[in-house]
Design an enzyme around this catalytic site. Sequence first.
Site, PDB file in Angstrom:
ATOM      1  N   ARG A   1      31.984  29.176  55.146  1.00 13.53           N
ATOM      2  CA  ARG A   1      31.662  29.758  53.759  1.00 13.53           C
ATOM      3  C   ARG A   1      30.210  30.590  53.726  1.00 13.53           C
ATOM      4  O   ARG A   1      30.638  31.650  53.107  1.00 13.53           O
ATOM      5  CB  ARG A   1      31.180  28.290  53.061  1.00 13.53           C
ATOM      6  CG  ARG A   1      30.487  28.800  51.507  1.00 13.53           C
ATOM      7  CD  ARG A   1      30.618  27.701  50.631  1.00 13.53           C
ATOM      8  NE  ARG A   1      30.214  26.365  51.126  1.00 13.53           N
ATOM      9  CZ  ARG A   1      28.840  25.694  51.602  1.00 13.53           C
ATOM     10  NH1 ARG A   1      27.896  26.718  51.438  1.00 13.53           N
ATOM     11  NH2 ARG A   1      28.990  24.654  52.209  1.00 13.53           N
TER      12      ARG A   1
ATOM     13  N   TYR B   1      39.641  42.892  30.261  1.00 13.02           N
ATOM     14  CA  TYR B   1      40.348  41.823  30.559  1.00 13.02           C
ATOM     15  C   TYR B   1      40.045  40.737  29.892  1.00 13.02           C
ATOM     16  O   TYR B   1      38.826  40.450  29.751  1.00 13.02           O
ATOM     17  CB  TYR B   1      40.291  41.711  31.892  1.00 13.02           C
ATOM     18  CG  TYR B   1      41.016  40.546  32.578  1.00 13.02           C
ATOM     19  CD1 TYR B   1      42.429  40.289  32.228  1.00 13.02           C
ATOM     20  CD2 TYR B   1      40.386  39.807  33.263  1.00 13.02           C
ATOM     21  CE1 TYR B   1      43.174  39.081  32.904  1.00 13.02           C
ATOM     22  CE2 TYR B   1      41.096  38.364  33.648  1.00 13.02           C
ATOM     23  CZ  TYR B   1      42.234  38.085  33.453  1.00 13.02           C
ATOM     24  OH  TYR B   1      42.903  37.293  33.939  1.00 13.02           O
TER      25      TYR B   1
ATOM     26  N   ASP C   1      33.797  47.356  36.251  1.00 11.77           N
ATOM     27  CA  ASP C   1      34.948  46.727  36.683  1.00 11.77           C
ATOM     28  C   ASP C   1      35.838  47.803  36.961  1.00 11.77           C
ATOM     29  O   ASP C   1      36.595  48.262  36.190  1.00 11.77           O
ATOM     30  CB  ASP C   1      35.475  45.652  35.762  1.00 11.77           C
ATOM     31  CG  ASP C   1      36.747  44.959  36.272  1.00 11.77           C
ATOM     32  OD1 ASP C   1      37.430  45.448  37.333  1.00 11.77           O
ATOM     33  OD2 ASP C   1      36.953  43.804  35.907  1.00 11.77           O
TER      34      ASP C   1
ATOM     35  N   LYS D   1      44.648  43.148  42.717  1.00 10.73           N
ATOM     36  CA  LYS D   1      45.509  44.262  42.181  1.00 10.73           C
ATOM     37  C   LYS D   1      45.712  45.310  43.087  1.00 10.73           C
ATOM     38  O   LYS D   1      46.261  45.090  44.455  1.00 10.73           O
ATOM     39  CB  LYS D   1      44.889  44.824  40.880  1.00 10.73           C
ATOM     40  CG  LYS D   1      44.360  43.716  39.689  1.00 10.73           C
ATOM     41  CD  LYS D   1      45.627  42.722  39.408  1.00 10.73           C
ATOM     42  CE  LYS D   1      45.190  41.325  38.864  1.00 10.73           C
ATOM     43  NZ  LYS D   1      44.072  41.009  38.404  1.00 10.73           N
TER      44      LYS D   1
HETATM   45  O1  P1T Z   1      42.677  37.556  38.451  1.00 14.18           O
HETATM   46  P1  P1T Z   1      41.419  37.698  39.038  1.00 14.18           P
HETATM   47  O2  P1T Z   1      41.608  38.266  40.641  1.00 14.18           O
HETATM   48  O3  P1T Z   1      40.490  36.467  39.068  1.00 14.18           O
HETATM   49  O4  P1T Z   1      40.796  39.027  38.502  1.00 14.18           O
HETATM   50  C1  P1T Z   1      40.388  39.037  37.105  1.00 14.18           C
HETATM   51  C2  P1T Z   1      40.311  40.548  36.607  1.00 14.18           C
HETATM   52  C3  P1T Z   1      39.070  41.188  36.544  1.00 14.18           C
HETATM   53  N1  P1T Z   1      39.193  42.368  36.034  1.00 14.18           N
HETATM   54  C4  P1T Z   1      40.293  42.869  35.457  1.00 14.18           C
HETATM   55  C5  P1T Z   1      40.130  44.472  34.976  1.00 14.18           C
HETATM   56  C6  P1T Z   1      41.581  42.220  35.703  1.00 14.18           C
HETATM   57  O5  P1T Z   1      42.593  42.855  35.381  1.00 14.18           O
HETATM   58  C7  P1T Z   1      41.563  41.088  36.060  1.00 14.18           C
HETATM   59  C8  P1T Z   1      42.920  40.137  35.934  1.00 14.18           C
HETATM   60  N2  P1T Z   1      43.662  40.765  35.487  1.00 14.18           N
HETATM   61  C9  P1T Z   1      44.951  40.231  35.323  1.00 14.18           C
HETATM   62  C10 P1T Z   1      45.261  39.203  35.791  1.00 14.18           C
HETATM   63  C11 P1T Z   1      46.120  41.062  34.387  1.00 14.18           C
HETATM   64  O6  P1T Z   1      47.379  40.906  34.579  1.00 14.18           O
HETATM   65  O7  P1T Z   1      45.293  41.844  33.508  1.00 14.18           O
END
Ligand code: P1T
Length: 399
Positions: free
Chosen positions: A57, A109, A189, A214
């Site tokens: 961790r 988001y 972001d 992503k």
């Molecule tokens: O899903 P996660 O890996 O926890 O990420 C969150 C997140 C943070 N910032 C942006 C710009 C994002 O698009 C996302 C996650 N978004 C999706 C799951 C979506 O379908 O838009």
Amino acid sequence: MAENKIDNNKAWKFATNAIHIGSETDKETGAVITPLHMSTTYWQEAPGKHRGYEYSRSGNPTRAALERNLAALEHGRFGLAFASGLGAIDCVLRLLKPGDKVIASDDLYGGSRRIFVKAYERYGIKFAYVDATDVKNIEKELDETTKMIWLETPTNPLLRLTDLKAVAQLNKLMELKSKNSGYPLIVVDNTFMSPYFQKPLLLGADIVVHSTTKYINGHSDVVGGAIILNDETNYKELKFFQNAIGAVPSPFDCWLTLRGIKTLALRMEQHNKNAQKIAEYLSAHKKVKTVNYPGLKSHLQHELAKKQMTGFGGMISIELNGSFEDAVKFATSLKLFALGESLGGVESIIGHPASMTHASVPREHRLKIGLSDALLRLSVGIEDVDDLIKDIEQALDKI
Ligand code: P1T
């Protein structure tokens, strides 16, 4: 560090860093690919006397390889990997204290807004949401209590931009930063662009966050997140929280993400090409009312997009000329675009933000910022673009 390669991320270009940083030839075995270190614990010669790793961790060699790679890609000094994008976002928010204020884009988001409202407001953190397409709206909210400016550019799902250089150069912000040890921090972001098309740290941002789920991983098979930054004091604090809170990714997820990154440059080029063609096709179609894509001349911030990004990415949002039912009919008639959440994978996905990714955002706020019930979001994959356009055509014919 391997002897047959120089750790020279300053001289190498993006695609080379993507493939080589963190994947130096293994000294012991000669393995060209980063080993997958699954061990949770590490041998200590005497209490506290170890080779840099003690418990997985706190630190793991496969994760460290990914973290170095991500830092190099964003032109940052330090990288930290997390079990999800929200895990990374949560960690950044830990830098705040009760009474602190965050100025955030009003189009984010849905999960980012949810963590602000549902998890952090209760600890006395205040959030001011502004239309960040105009930096004056950010300037107006700046005061002594402001500790962060939280931006997505382009935003999810409306693809609106913020001029990052202009934010970093706001006089009021610079005054506050020099008085308050670097705060307010500009946090960006960068999920939608990936470091291939945009490097916020070079534009004046202090911290970059990613949902590596992503484009960075790119194959829709790992949920992950990352933080990249230059400031050592903040890095140490974030690293402390990474371990103390424990939202760390598994070594296998780090390994898969590193593998995905090797083709990031190629993938982003193709996402961009396909999305540009599809955005142009949709703009010319009589059944389509609006197309949001920064690569279109009709995009209100197209000039800024050309200046601050080196490509326009693979995300498009649209509204059809028709009812909500027409939008649903279109989305469910597509054969190559899977209807679902997430984005940035090699395969195309269509989403309905109002009921999926932004369902946690109150409807009244959604409508205020222009996120209607009929808005659809396309994550354009890297399939053959002719096939994608044919698929869209047959689905539009159904409405
Ligand atoms: O899903 P996660 O890996 O926890 O990420 C969150 C997140 C943070 N910032 C942006 C710009 C994002 O698009 C996302 C996650 N978004 C999706 C799951 C979506 O379908 O838009």
